[in-house]
Design a protein around this motif. Structure first.
Motif, PDB file in Angstrom:
ATOM      1  N   UNK A 134       2.497 -11.755 -13.697  1.00 47.46           N
ATOM      2  CA  UNK A 134       1.848 -12.199 -12.468  1.00 47.46           C
ATOM      3  C   UNK A 134       0.376 -11.800 -12.461  1.00 47.46           C
ATOM      4  N   UNK A 135      -0.530 -12.723 -12.844  1.00 48.46           N
ATOM      5  CA  UNK A 135      -1.959 -12.405 -12.766  1.00 48.46           C
ATOM      6  C   UNK A 135      -2.409 -12.382 -11.316  1.00 48.46           C
ATOM      7  N   UNK A 136      -3.293 -11.469 -10.998  1.00 50.82           N
ATOM      8  CA  UNK A 136      -3.789 -11.374  -9.631  1.00 50.82           C
ATOM      9  C   UNK A 136      -4.966 -10.437  -9.521  1.00 50.82           C
ATOM     10  N   UNK A 137      -5.370 -10.199  -8.301  1.00 48.93           N
ATOM     11  CA  UNK A 137      -6.507  -9.331  -8.006  1.00 48.93           C
ATOM     12  C   UNK A 137      -6.155  -8.381  -6.880  1.00 48.93           C
ATOM     13  N   UNK A 138      -6.750  -7.202  -6.933  1.00 50.26           N
ATOM     14  CA  UNK A 138      -6.671  -6.211  -5.865  1.00 50.26           C
ATOM     15  C   UNK A 138      -8.095  -5.876  -5.462  1.00 50.26           C
ATOM     16  N   UNK A 139      -8.282  -5.586  -4.186  1.00 50.03           N
ATOM     17  CA  UNK A 139      -9.625  -5.372  -3.677  1.00 50.03           C
ATOM     18  C   UNK A 139      -9.730  -4.031  -2.976  1.00 50.03           C
ATOM     19  N   UNK A 140     -10.732  -3.276  -3.365  1.00 51.61           N
ATOM     20  CA  UNK A 140     -11.034  -2.000  -2.725  1.00 51.61           C
ATOM     21  C   UNK A 140     -12.200  -2.228  -1.770  1.00 51.61           C
ATOM     22  N   UNK A 141     -11.981  -1.858  -0.515  1.00 47.34           N
ATOM     23  CA  UNK A 141     -13.034  -1.909   0.498  1.00 47.34           C
ATOM     24  C   UNK A 141     -13.193  -0.491   1.018  1.00 47.34           C
ATOM     25  N   UNK A 142     -14.407   0.027   0.911  1.00 48.76           N
ATOM     26  CA  UNK A 142     -14.718   1.352   1.444  1.00 48.76           C
ATOM     27  C   UNK A 142     -15.633   1.192   2.647  1.00 48.76           C
ATOM     28  N   UNK A 143     -15.366   1.973   3.701  1.00 47.30           N
ATOM     29  CA  UNK A 143     -16.247   1.919   4.867  1.00 47.30           C
ATOM     30  C   UNK A 143     -17.408   2.918   4.680  1.00 47.30           C
ATOM     31  N   UNK A 144     -18.222   3.064   5.710  1.00 51.23           N
ATOM     32  CA  UNK A 144     -19.396   3.944   5.623  1.00 51.23           C
ATOM     33  C   UNK A 144     -19.024   5.416   5.442  1.00 51.23           C
ATOM     34  N   UNK A 145     -17.782   5.787   5.774  1.00 51.21           N
ATOM     35  CA  UNK A 145     -17.306   7.164   5.594  1.00 51.21           C
ATOM     36  C   UNK A 145     -16.594   7.360   4.260  1.00 51.21           C
ATOM     37  N   UNK A 146     -16.727   6.378   3.358  1.00 52.49           N
ATOM     38  CA  UNK A 146     -16.074   6.399   2.053  1.00 52.49           C
ATOM     39  C   UNK A 146     -14.543   6.437   2.165  1.00 52.49           C
ATOM     40  N   UNK A 147     -14.010   5.820   3.228  1.00 47.71           N
ATOM     41  CA  UNK A 147     -12.570   5.697   3.406  1.00 47.71           C
ATOM     42  C   UNK A 147     -12.135   4.333   2.872  1.00 47.71           C
ATOM     43  N   UNK A 148     -10.925   4.283   2.311  1.00 51.43           N
ATOM     44  CA  UNK A 148     -10.421   3.079   1.675  1.00 51.43           C
ATOM     45  C   UNK A 148      -9.528   2.291   2.633  1.00 51.43           C
ATOM     46  N   UNK A 149      -9.693   0.969   2.624  1.00 47.32           N
ATOM     47  CA  UNK A 149      -8.886   0.094   3.465  1.00 47.32           C
ATOM     48  C   UNK A 149      -7.534  -0.152   2.791  1.00 47.32           C
ATOM     49  N   UNK A 150      -6.463   0.091   3.544  1.00 44.66           N
ATOM     50  CA  UNK A 150      -5.109  -0.158   3.056  1.00 44.66           C
ATOM     51  C   UNK A 150      -4.363  -1.005   4.073  1.00 44.66           C
ATOM     52  N   UNK A 151      -3.370  -1.734   3.583  1.00 43.39           N
ATOM     53  CA  UNK A 151      -2.522  -2.530   4.456  1.00 43.39           C
ATOM     54  C   UNK A 151      -1.086  -2.034   4.359  1.00 43.39           C
ATOM     55  N   UNK A 152      -0.434  -1.968   5.498  1.00 42.08           N
ATOM     56  CA  UNK A 152       0.999  -1.685   5.532  1.00 42.08           C
ATOM     57  C   UNK A 152       1.680  -3.028   5.333  1.00 42.08           C
ATOM     58  N   UNK A 153       2.264  -3.202   4.157  1.00 40.09           N
ATOM     59  CA  UNK A 153       2.814  -4.500   3.764  1.00 40.09           C
ATOM     60  C   UNK A 153       4.117  -4.804   4.500  1.00 40.09           C
ATOM     61  N   UNK A 154       4.252  -6.048   4.946  1.00 33.29           N
ATOM     62  CA  UNK A 154       5.461  -6.437   5.662  1.00 33.29           C
ATOM     63  C   UNK A 154       6.634  -6.689   4.714  1.00 33.29           C
ATOM     64  N   UNK A 155       6.360  -7.000   3.434  1.00 37.99           N
ATOM     65  CA  UNK A 155       7.461  -7.286   2.504  1.00 37.99           C
ATOM     66  C   UNK A 155       8.095  -6.036   1.908  1.00 37.99           C
ATOM     67  N   UNK A 156       7.318  -4.973   1.753  1.00 45.02           N
ATOM     68  CA  UNK A 156       7.844  -3.753   1.127  1.00 45.02           C
ATOM     69  C   UNK A 156       7.795  -2.541   2.053  1.00 45.02           C
ATOM     70  N   UNK A 157       7.152  -2.696   3.209  1.00 45.10           N
ATOM     71  CA  UNK A 157       7.051  -1.633   4.212  1.00 45.10           C
ATOM     72  C   UNK A 157       6.403  -0.357   3.659  1.00 45.10           C
ATOM     73  N   UNK A 158       5.382  -0.540   2.815  1.00 41.23           N
ATOM     74  CA  UNK A 158       4.605   0.595   2.330  1.00 41.23           C
ATOM     75  C   UNK A 158       3.138   0.187   2.261  1.00 41.23           C
ATOM     76  N   UNK A 159       2.286   1.183   2.049  1.00 44.50           N
ATOM     77  CA  UNK A 159       0.844   0.956   2.060  1.00 44.50           C
ATOM     78  C   UNK A 159       0.350   0.534   0.692  1.00 44.50           C
TER      79      UNK A 159
END
Length: 151
Positions: free
Chosen positions: A18-43
């Motif tokens: 499965x080819x794909x991409x993952x994206x890291x987004x950091x805010x001004x406090x150098x914190x990373x954006x994560x999503x709580x996934x609805x399919x696996x119920x984890x971050x």
């Protein structure tokens, strides 16, 4: 129907690449954006599978927007991850070997919005991450964002 769904018609739940991409987004406090996934119920990191004709960059931009509402104006390739350690079996039985381009979004605009693939979106300190899904751990290890002994 997306590409993975199309392939699944023929192979069922058997392993696929499965080819794909993952994206890291950091805010001004150098914190990373994560999503709580609805399919696996984890971050995990925003990201997803490539569609026919798309580049890794286009996949990253589309997935970031679809899953978070953010628009990436600039992406930097920070790593590639593939191989046996990126095998994953979803709770419903589908098996994949991820081949993932990892990008950092250096410039983003927009407002966070939760879609059907997410239960929540939050920024976290790299020193205080929630329980991450296996694939996200492997991706973040690959680029040196977390130590390899976190699992």
């Amino acid at each position: 129907m997306n590409y993975i769904q199309y392939i699944r018609q023929y192979v069922g739940t058997k392993p696929i690449i499965a080819p794909g991409s993952a994206i890291i987004v950091l805010n001004d406090n150098n914190e990373i954006l994560l999503q709580l996934r609805s399919d696996t119920n984890d971050w995990g990191l925003p990201g997803g599978g490539m569609e026919l004709g798309d580049s890794f960059e286009e996949t990253a931009q589309k997935e970031l927007f679809e899953e978070t509402g953010l628009i990436a104006h600039e992406l930097k390739l920070v790593g590639l991850a593939s191989g046996k350690e990126l095998y994953y079996q979803f709770p419903h039985g589908d098996e994949i070997y991820n081949a993932t381009a990892i990008f950092q979004a250096t410039t983003v605009t927009g407002t966070l919005k939760i879609d059907k693939e997410s239960k929540d979106l939050q920024y976290f300190s790299l020193n205080q991450l929630p329980k991450l899904n296996y694939t996200t751990v492997k991706l973040l290890e690959k680029i040196g964002y977390i130590p390899t002994d976190i699992v």
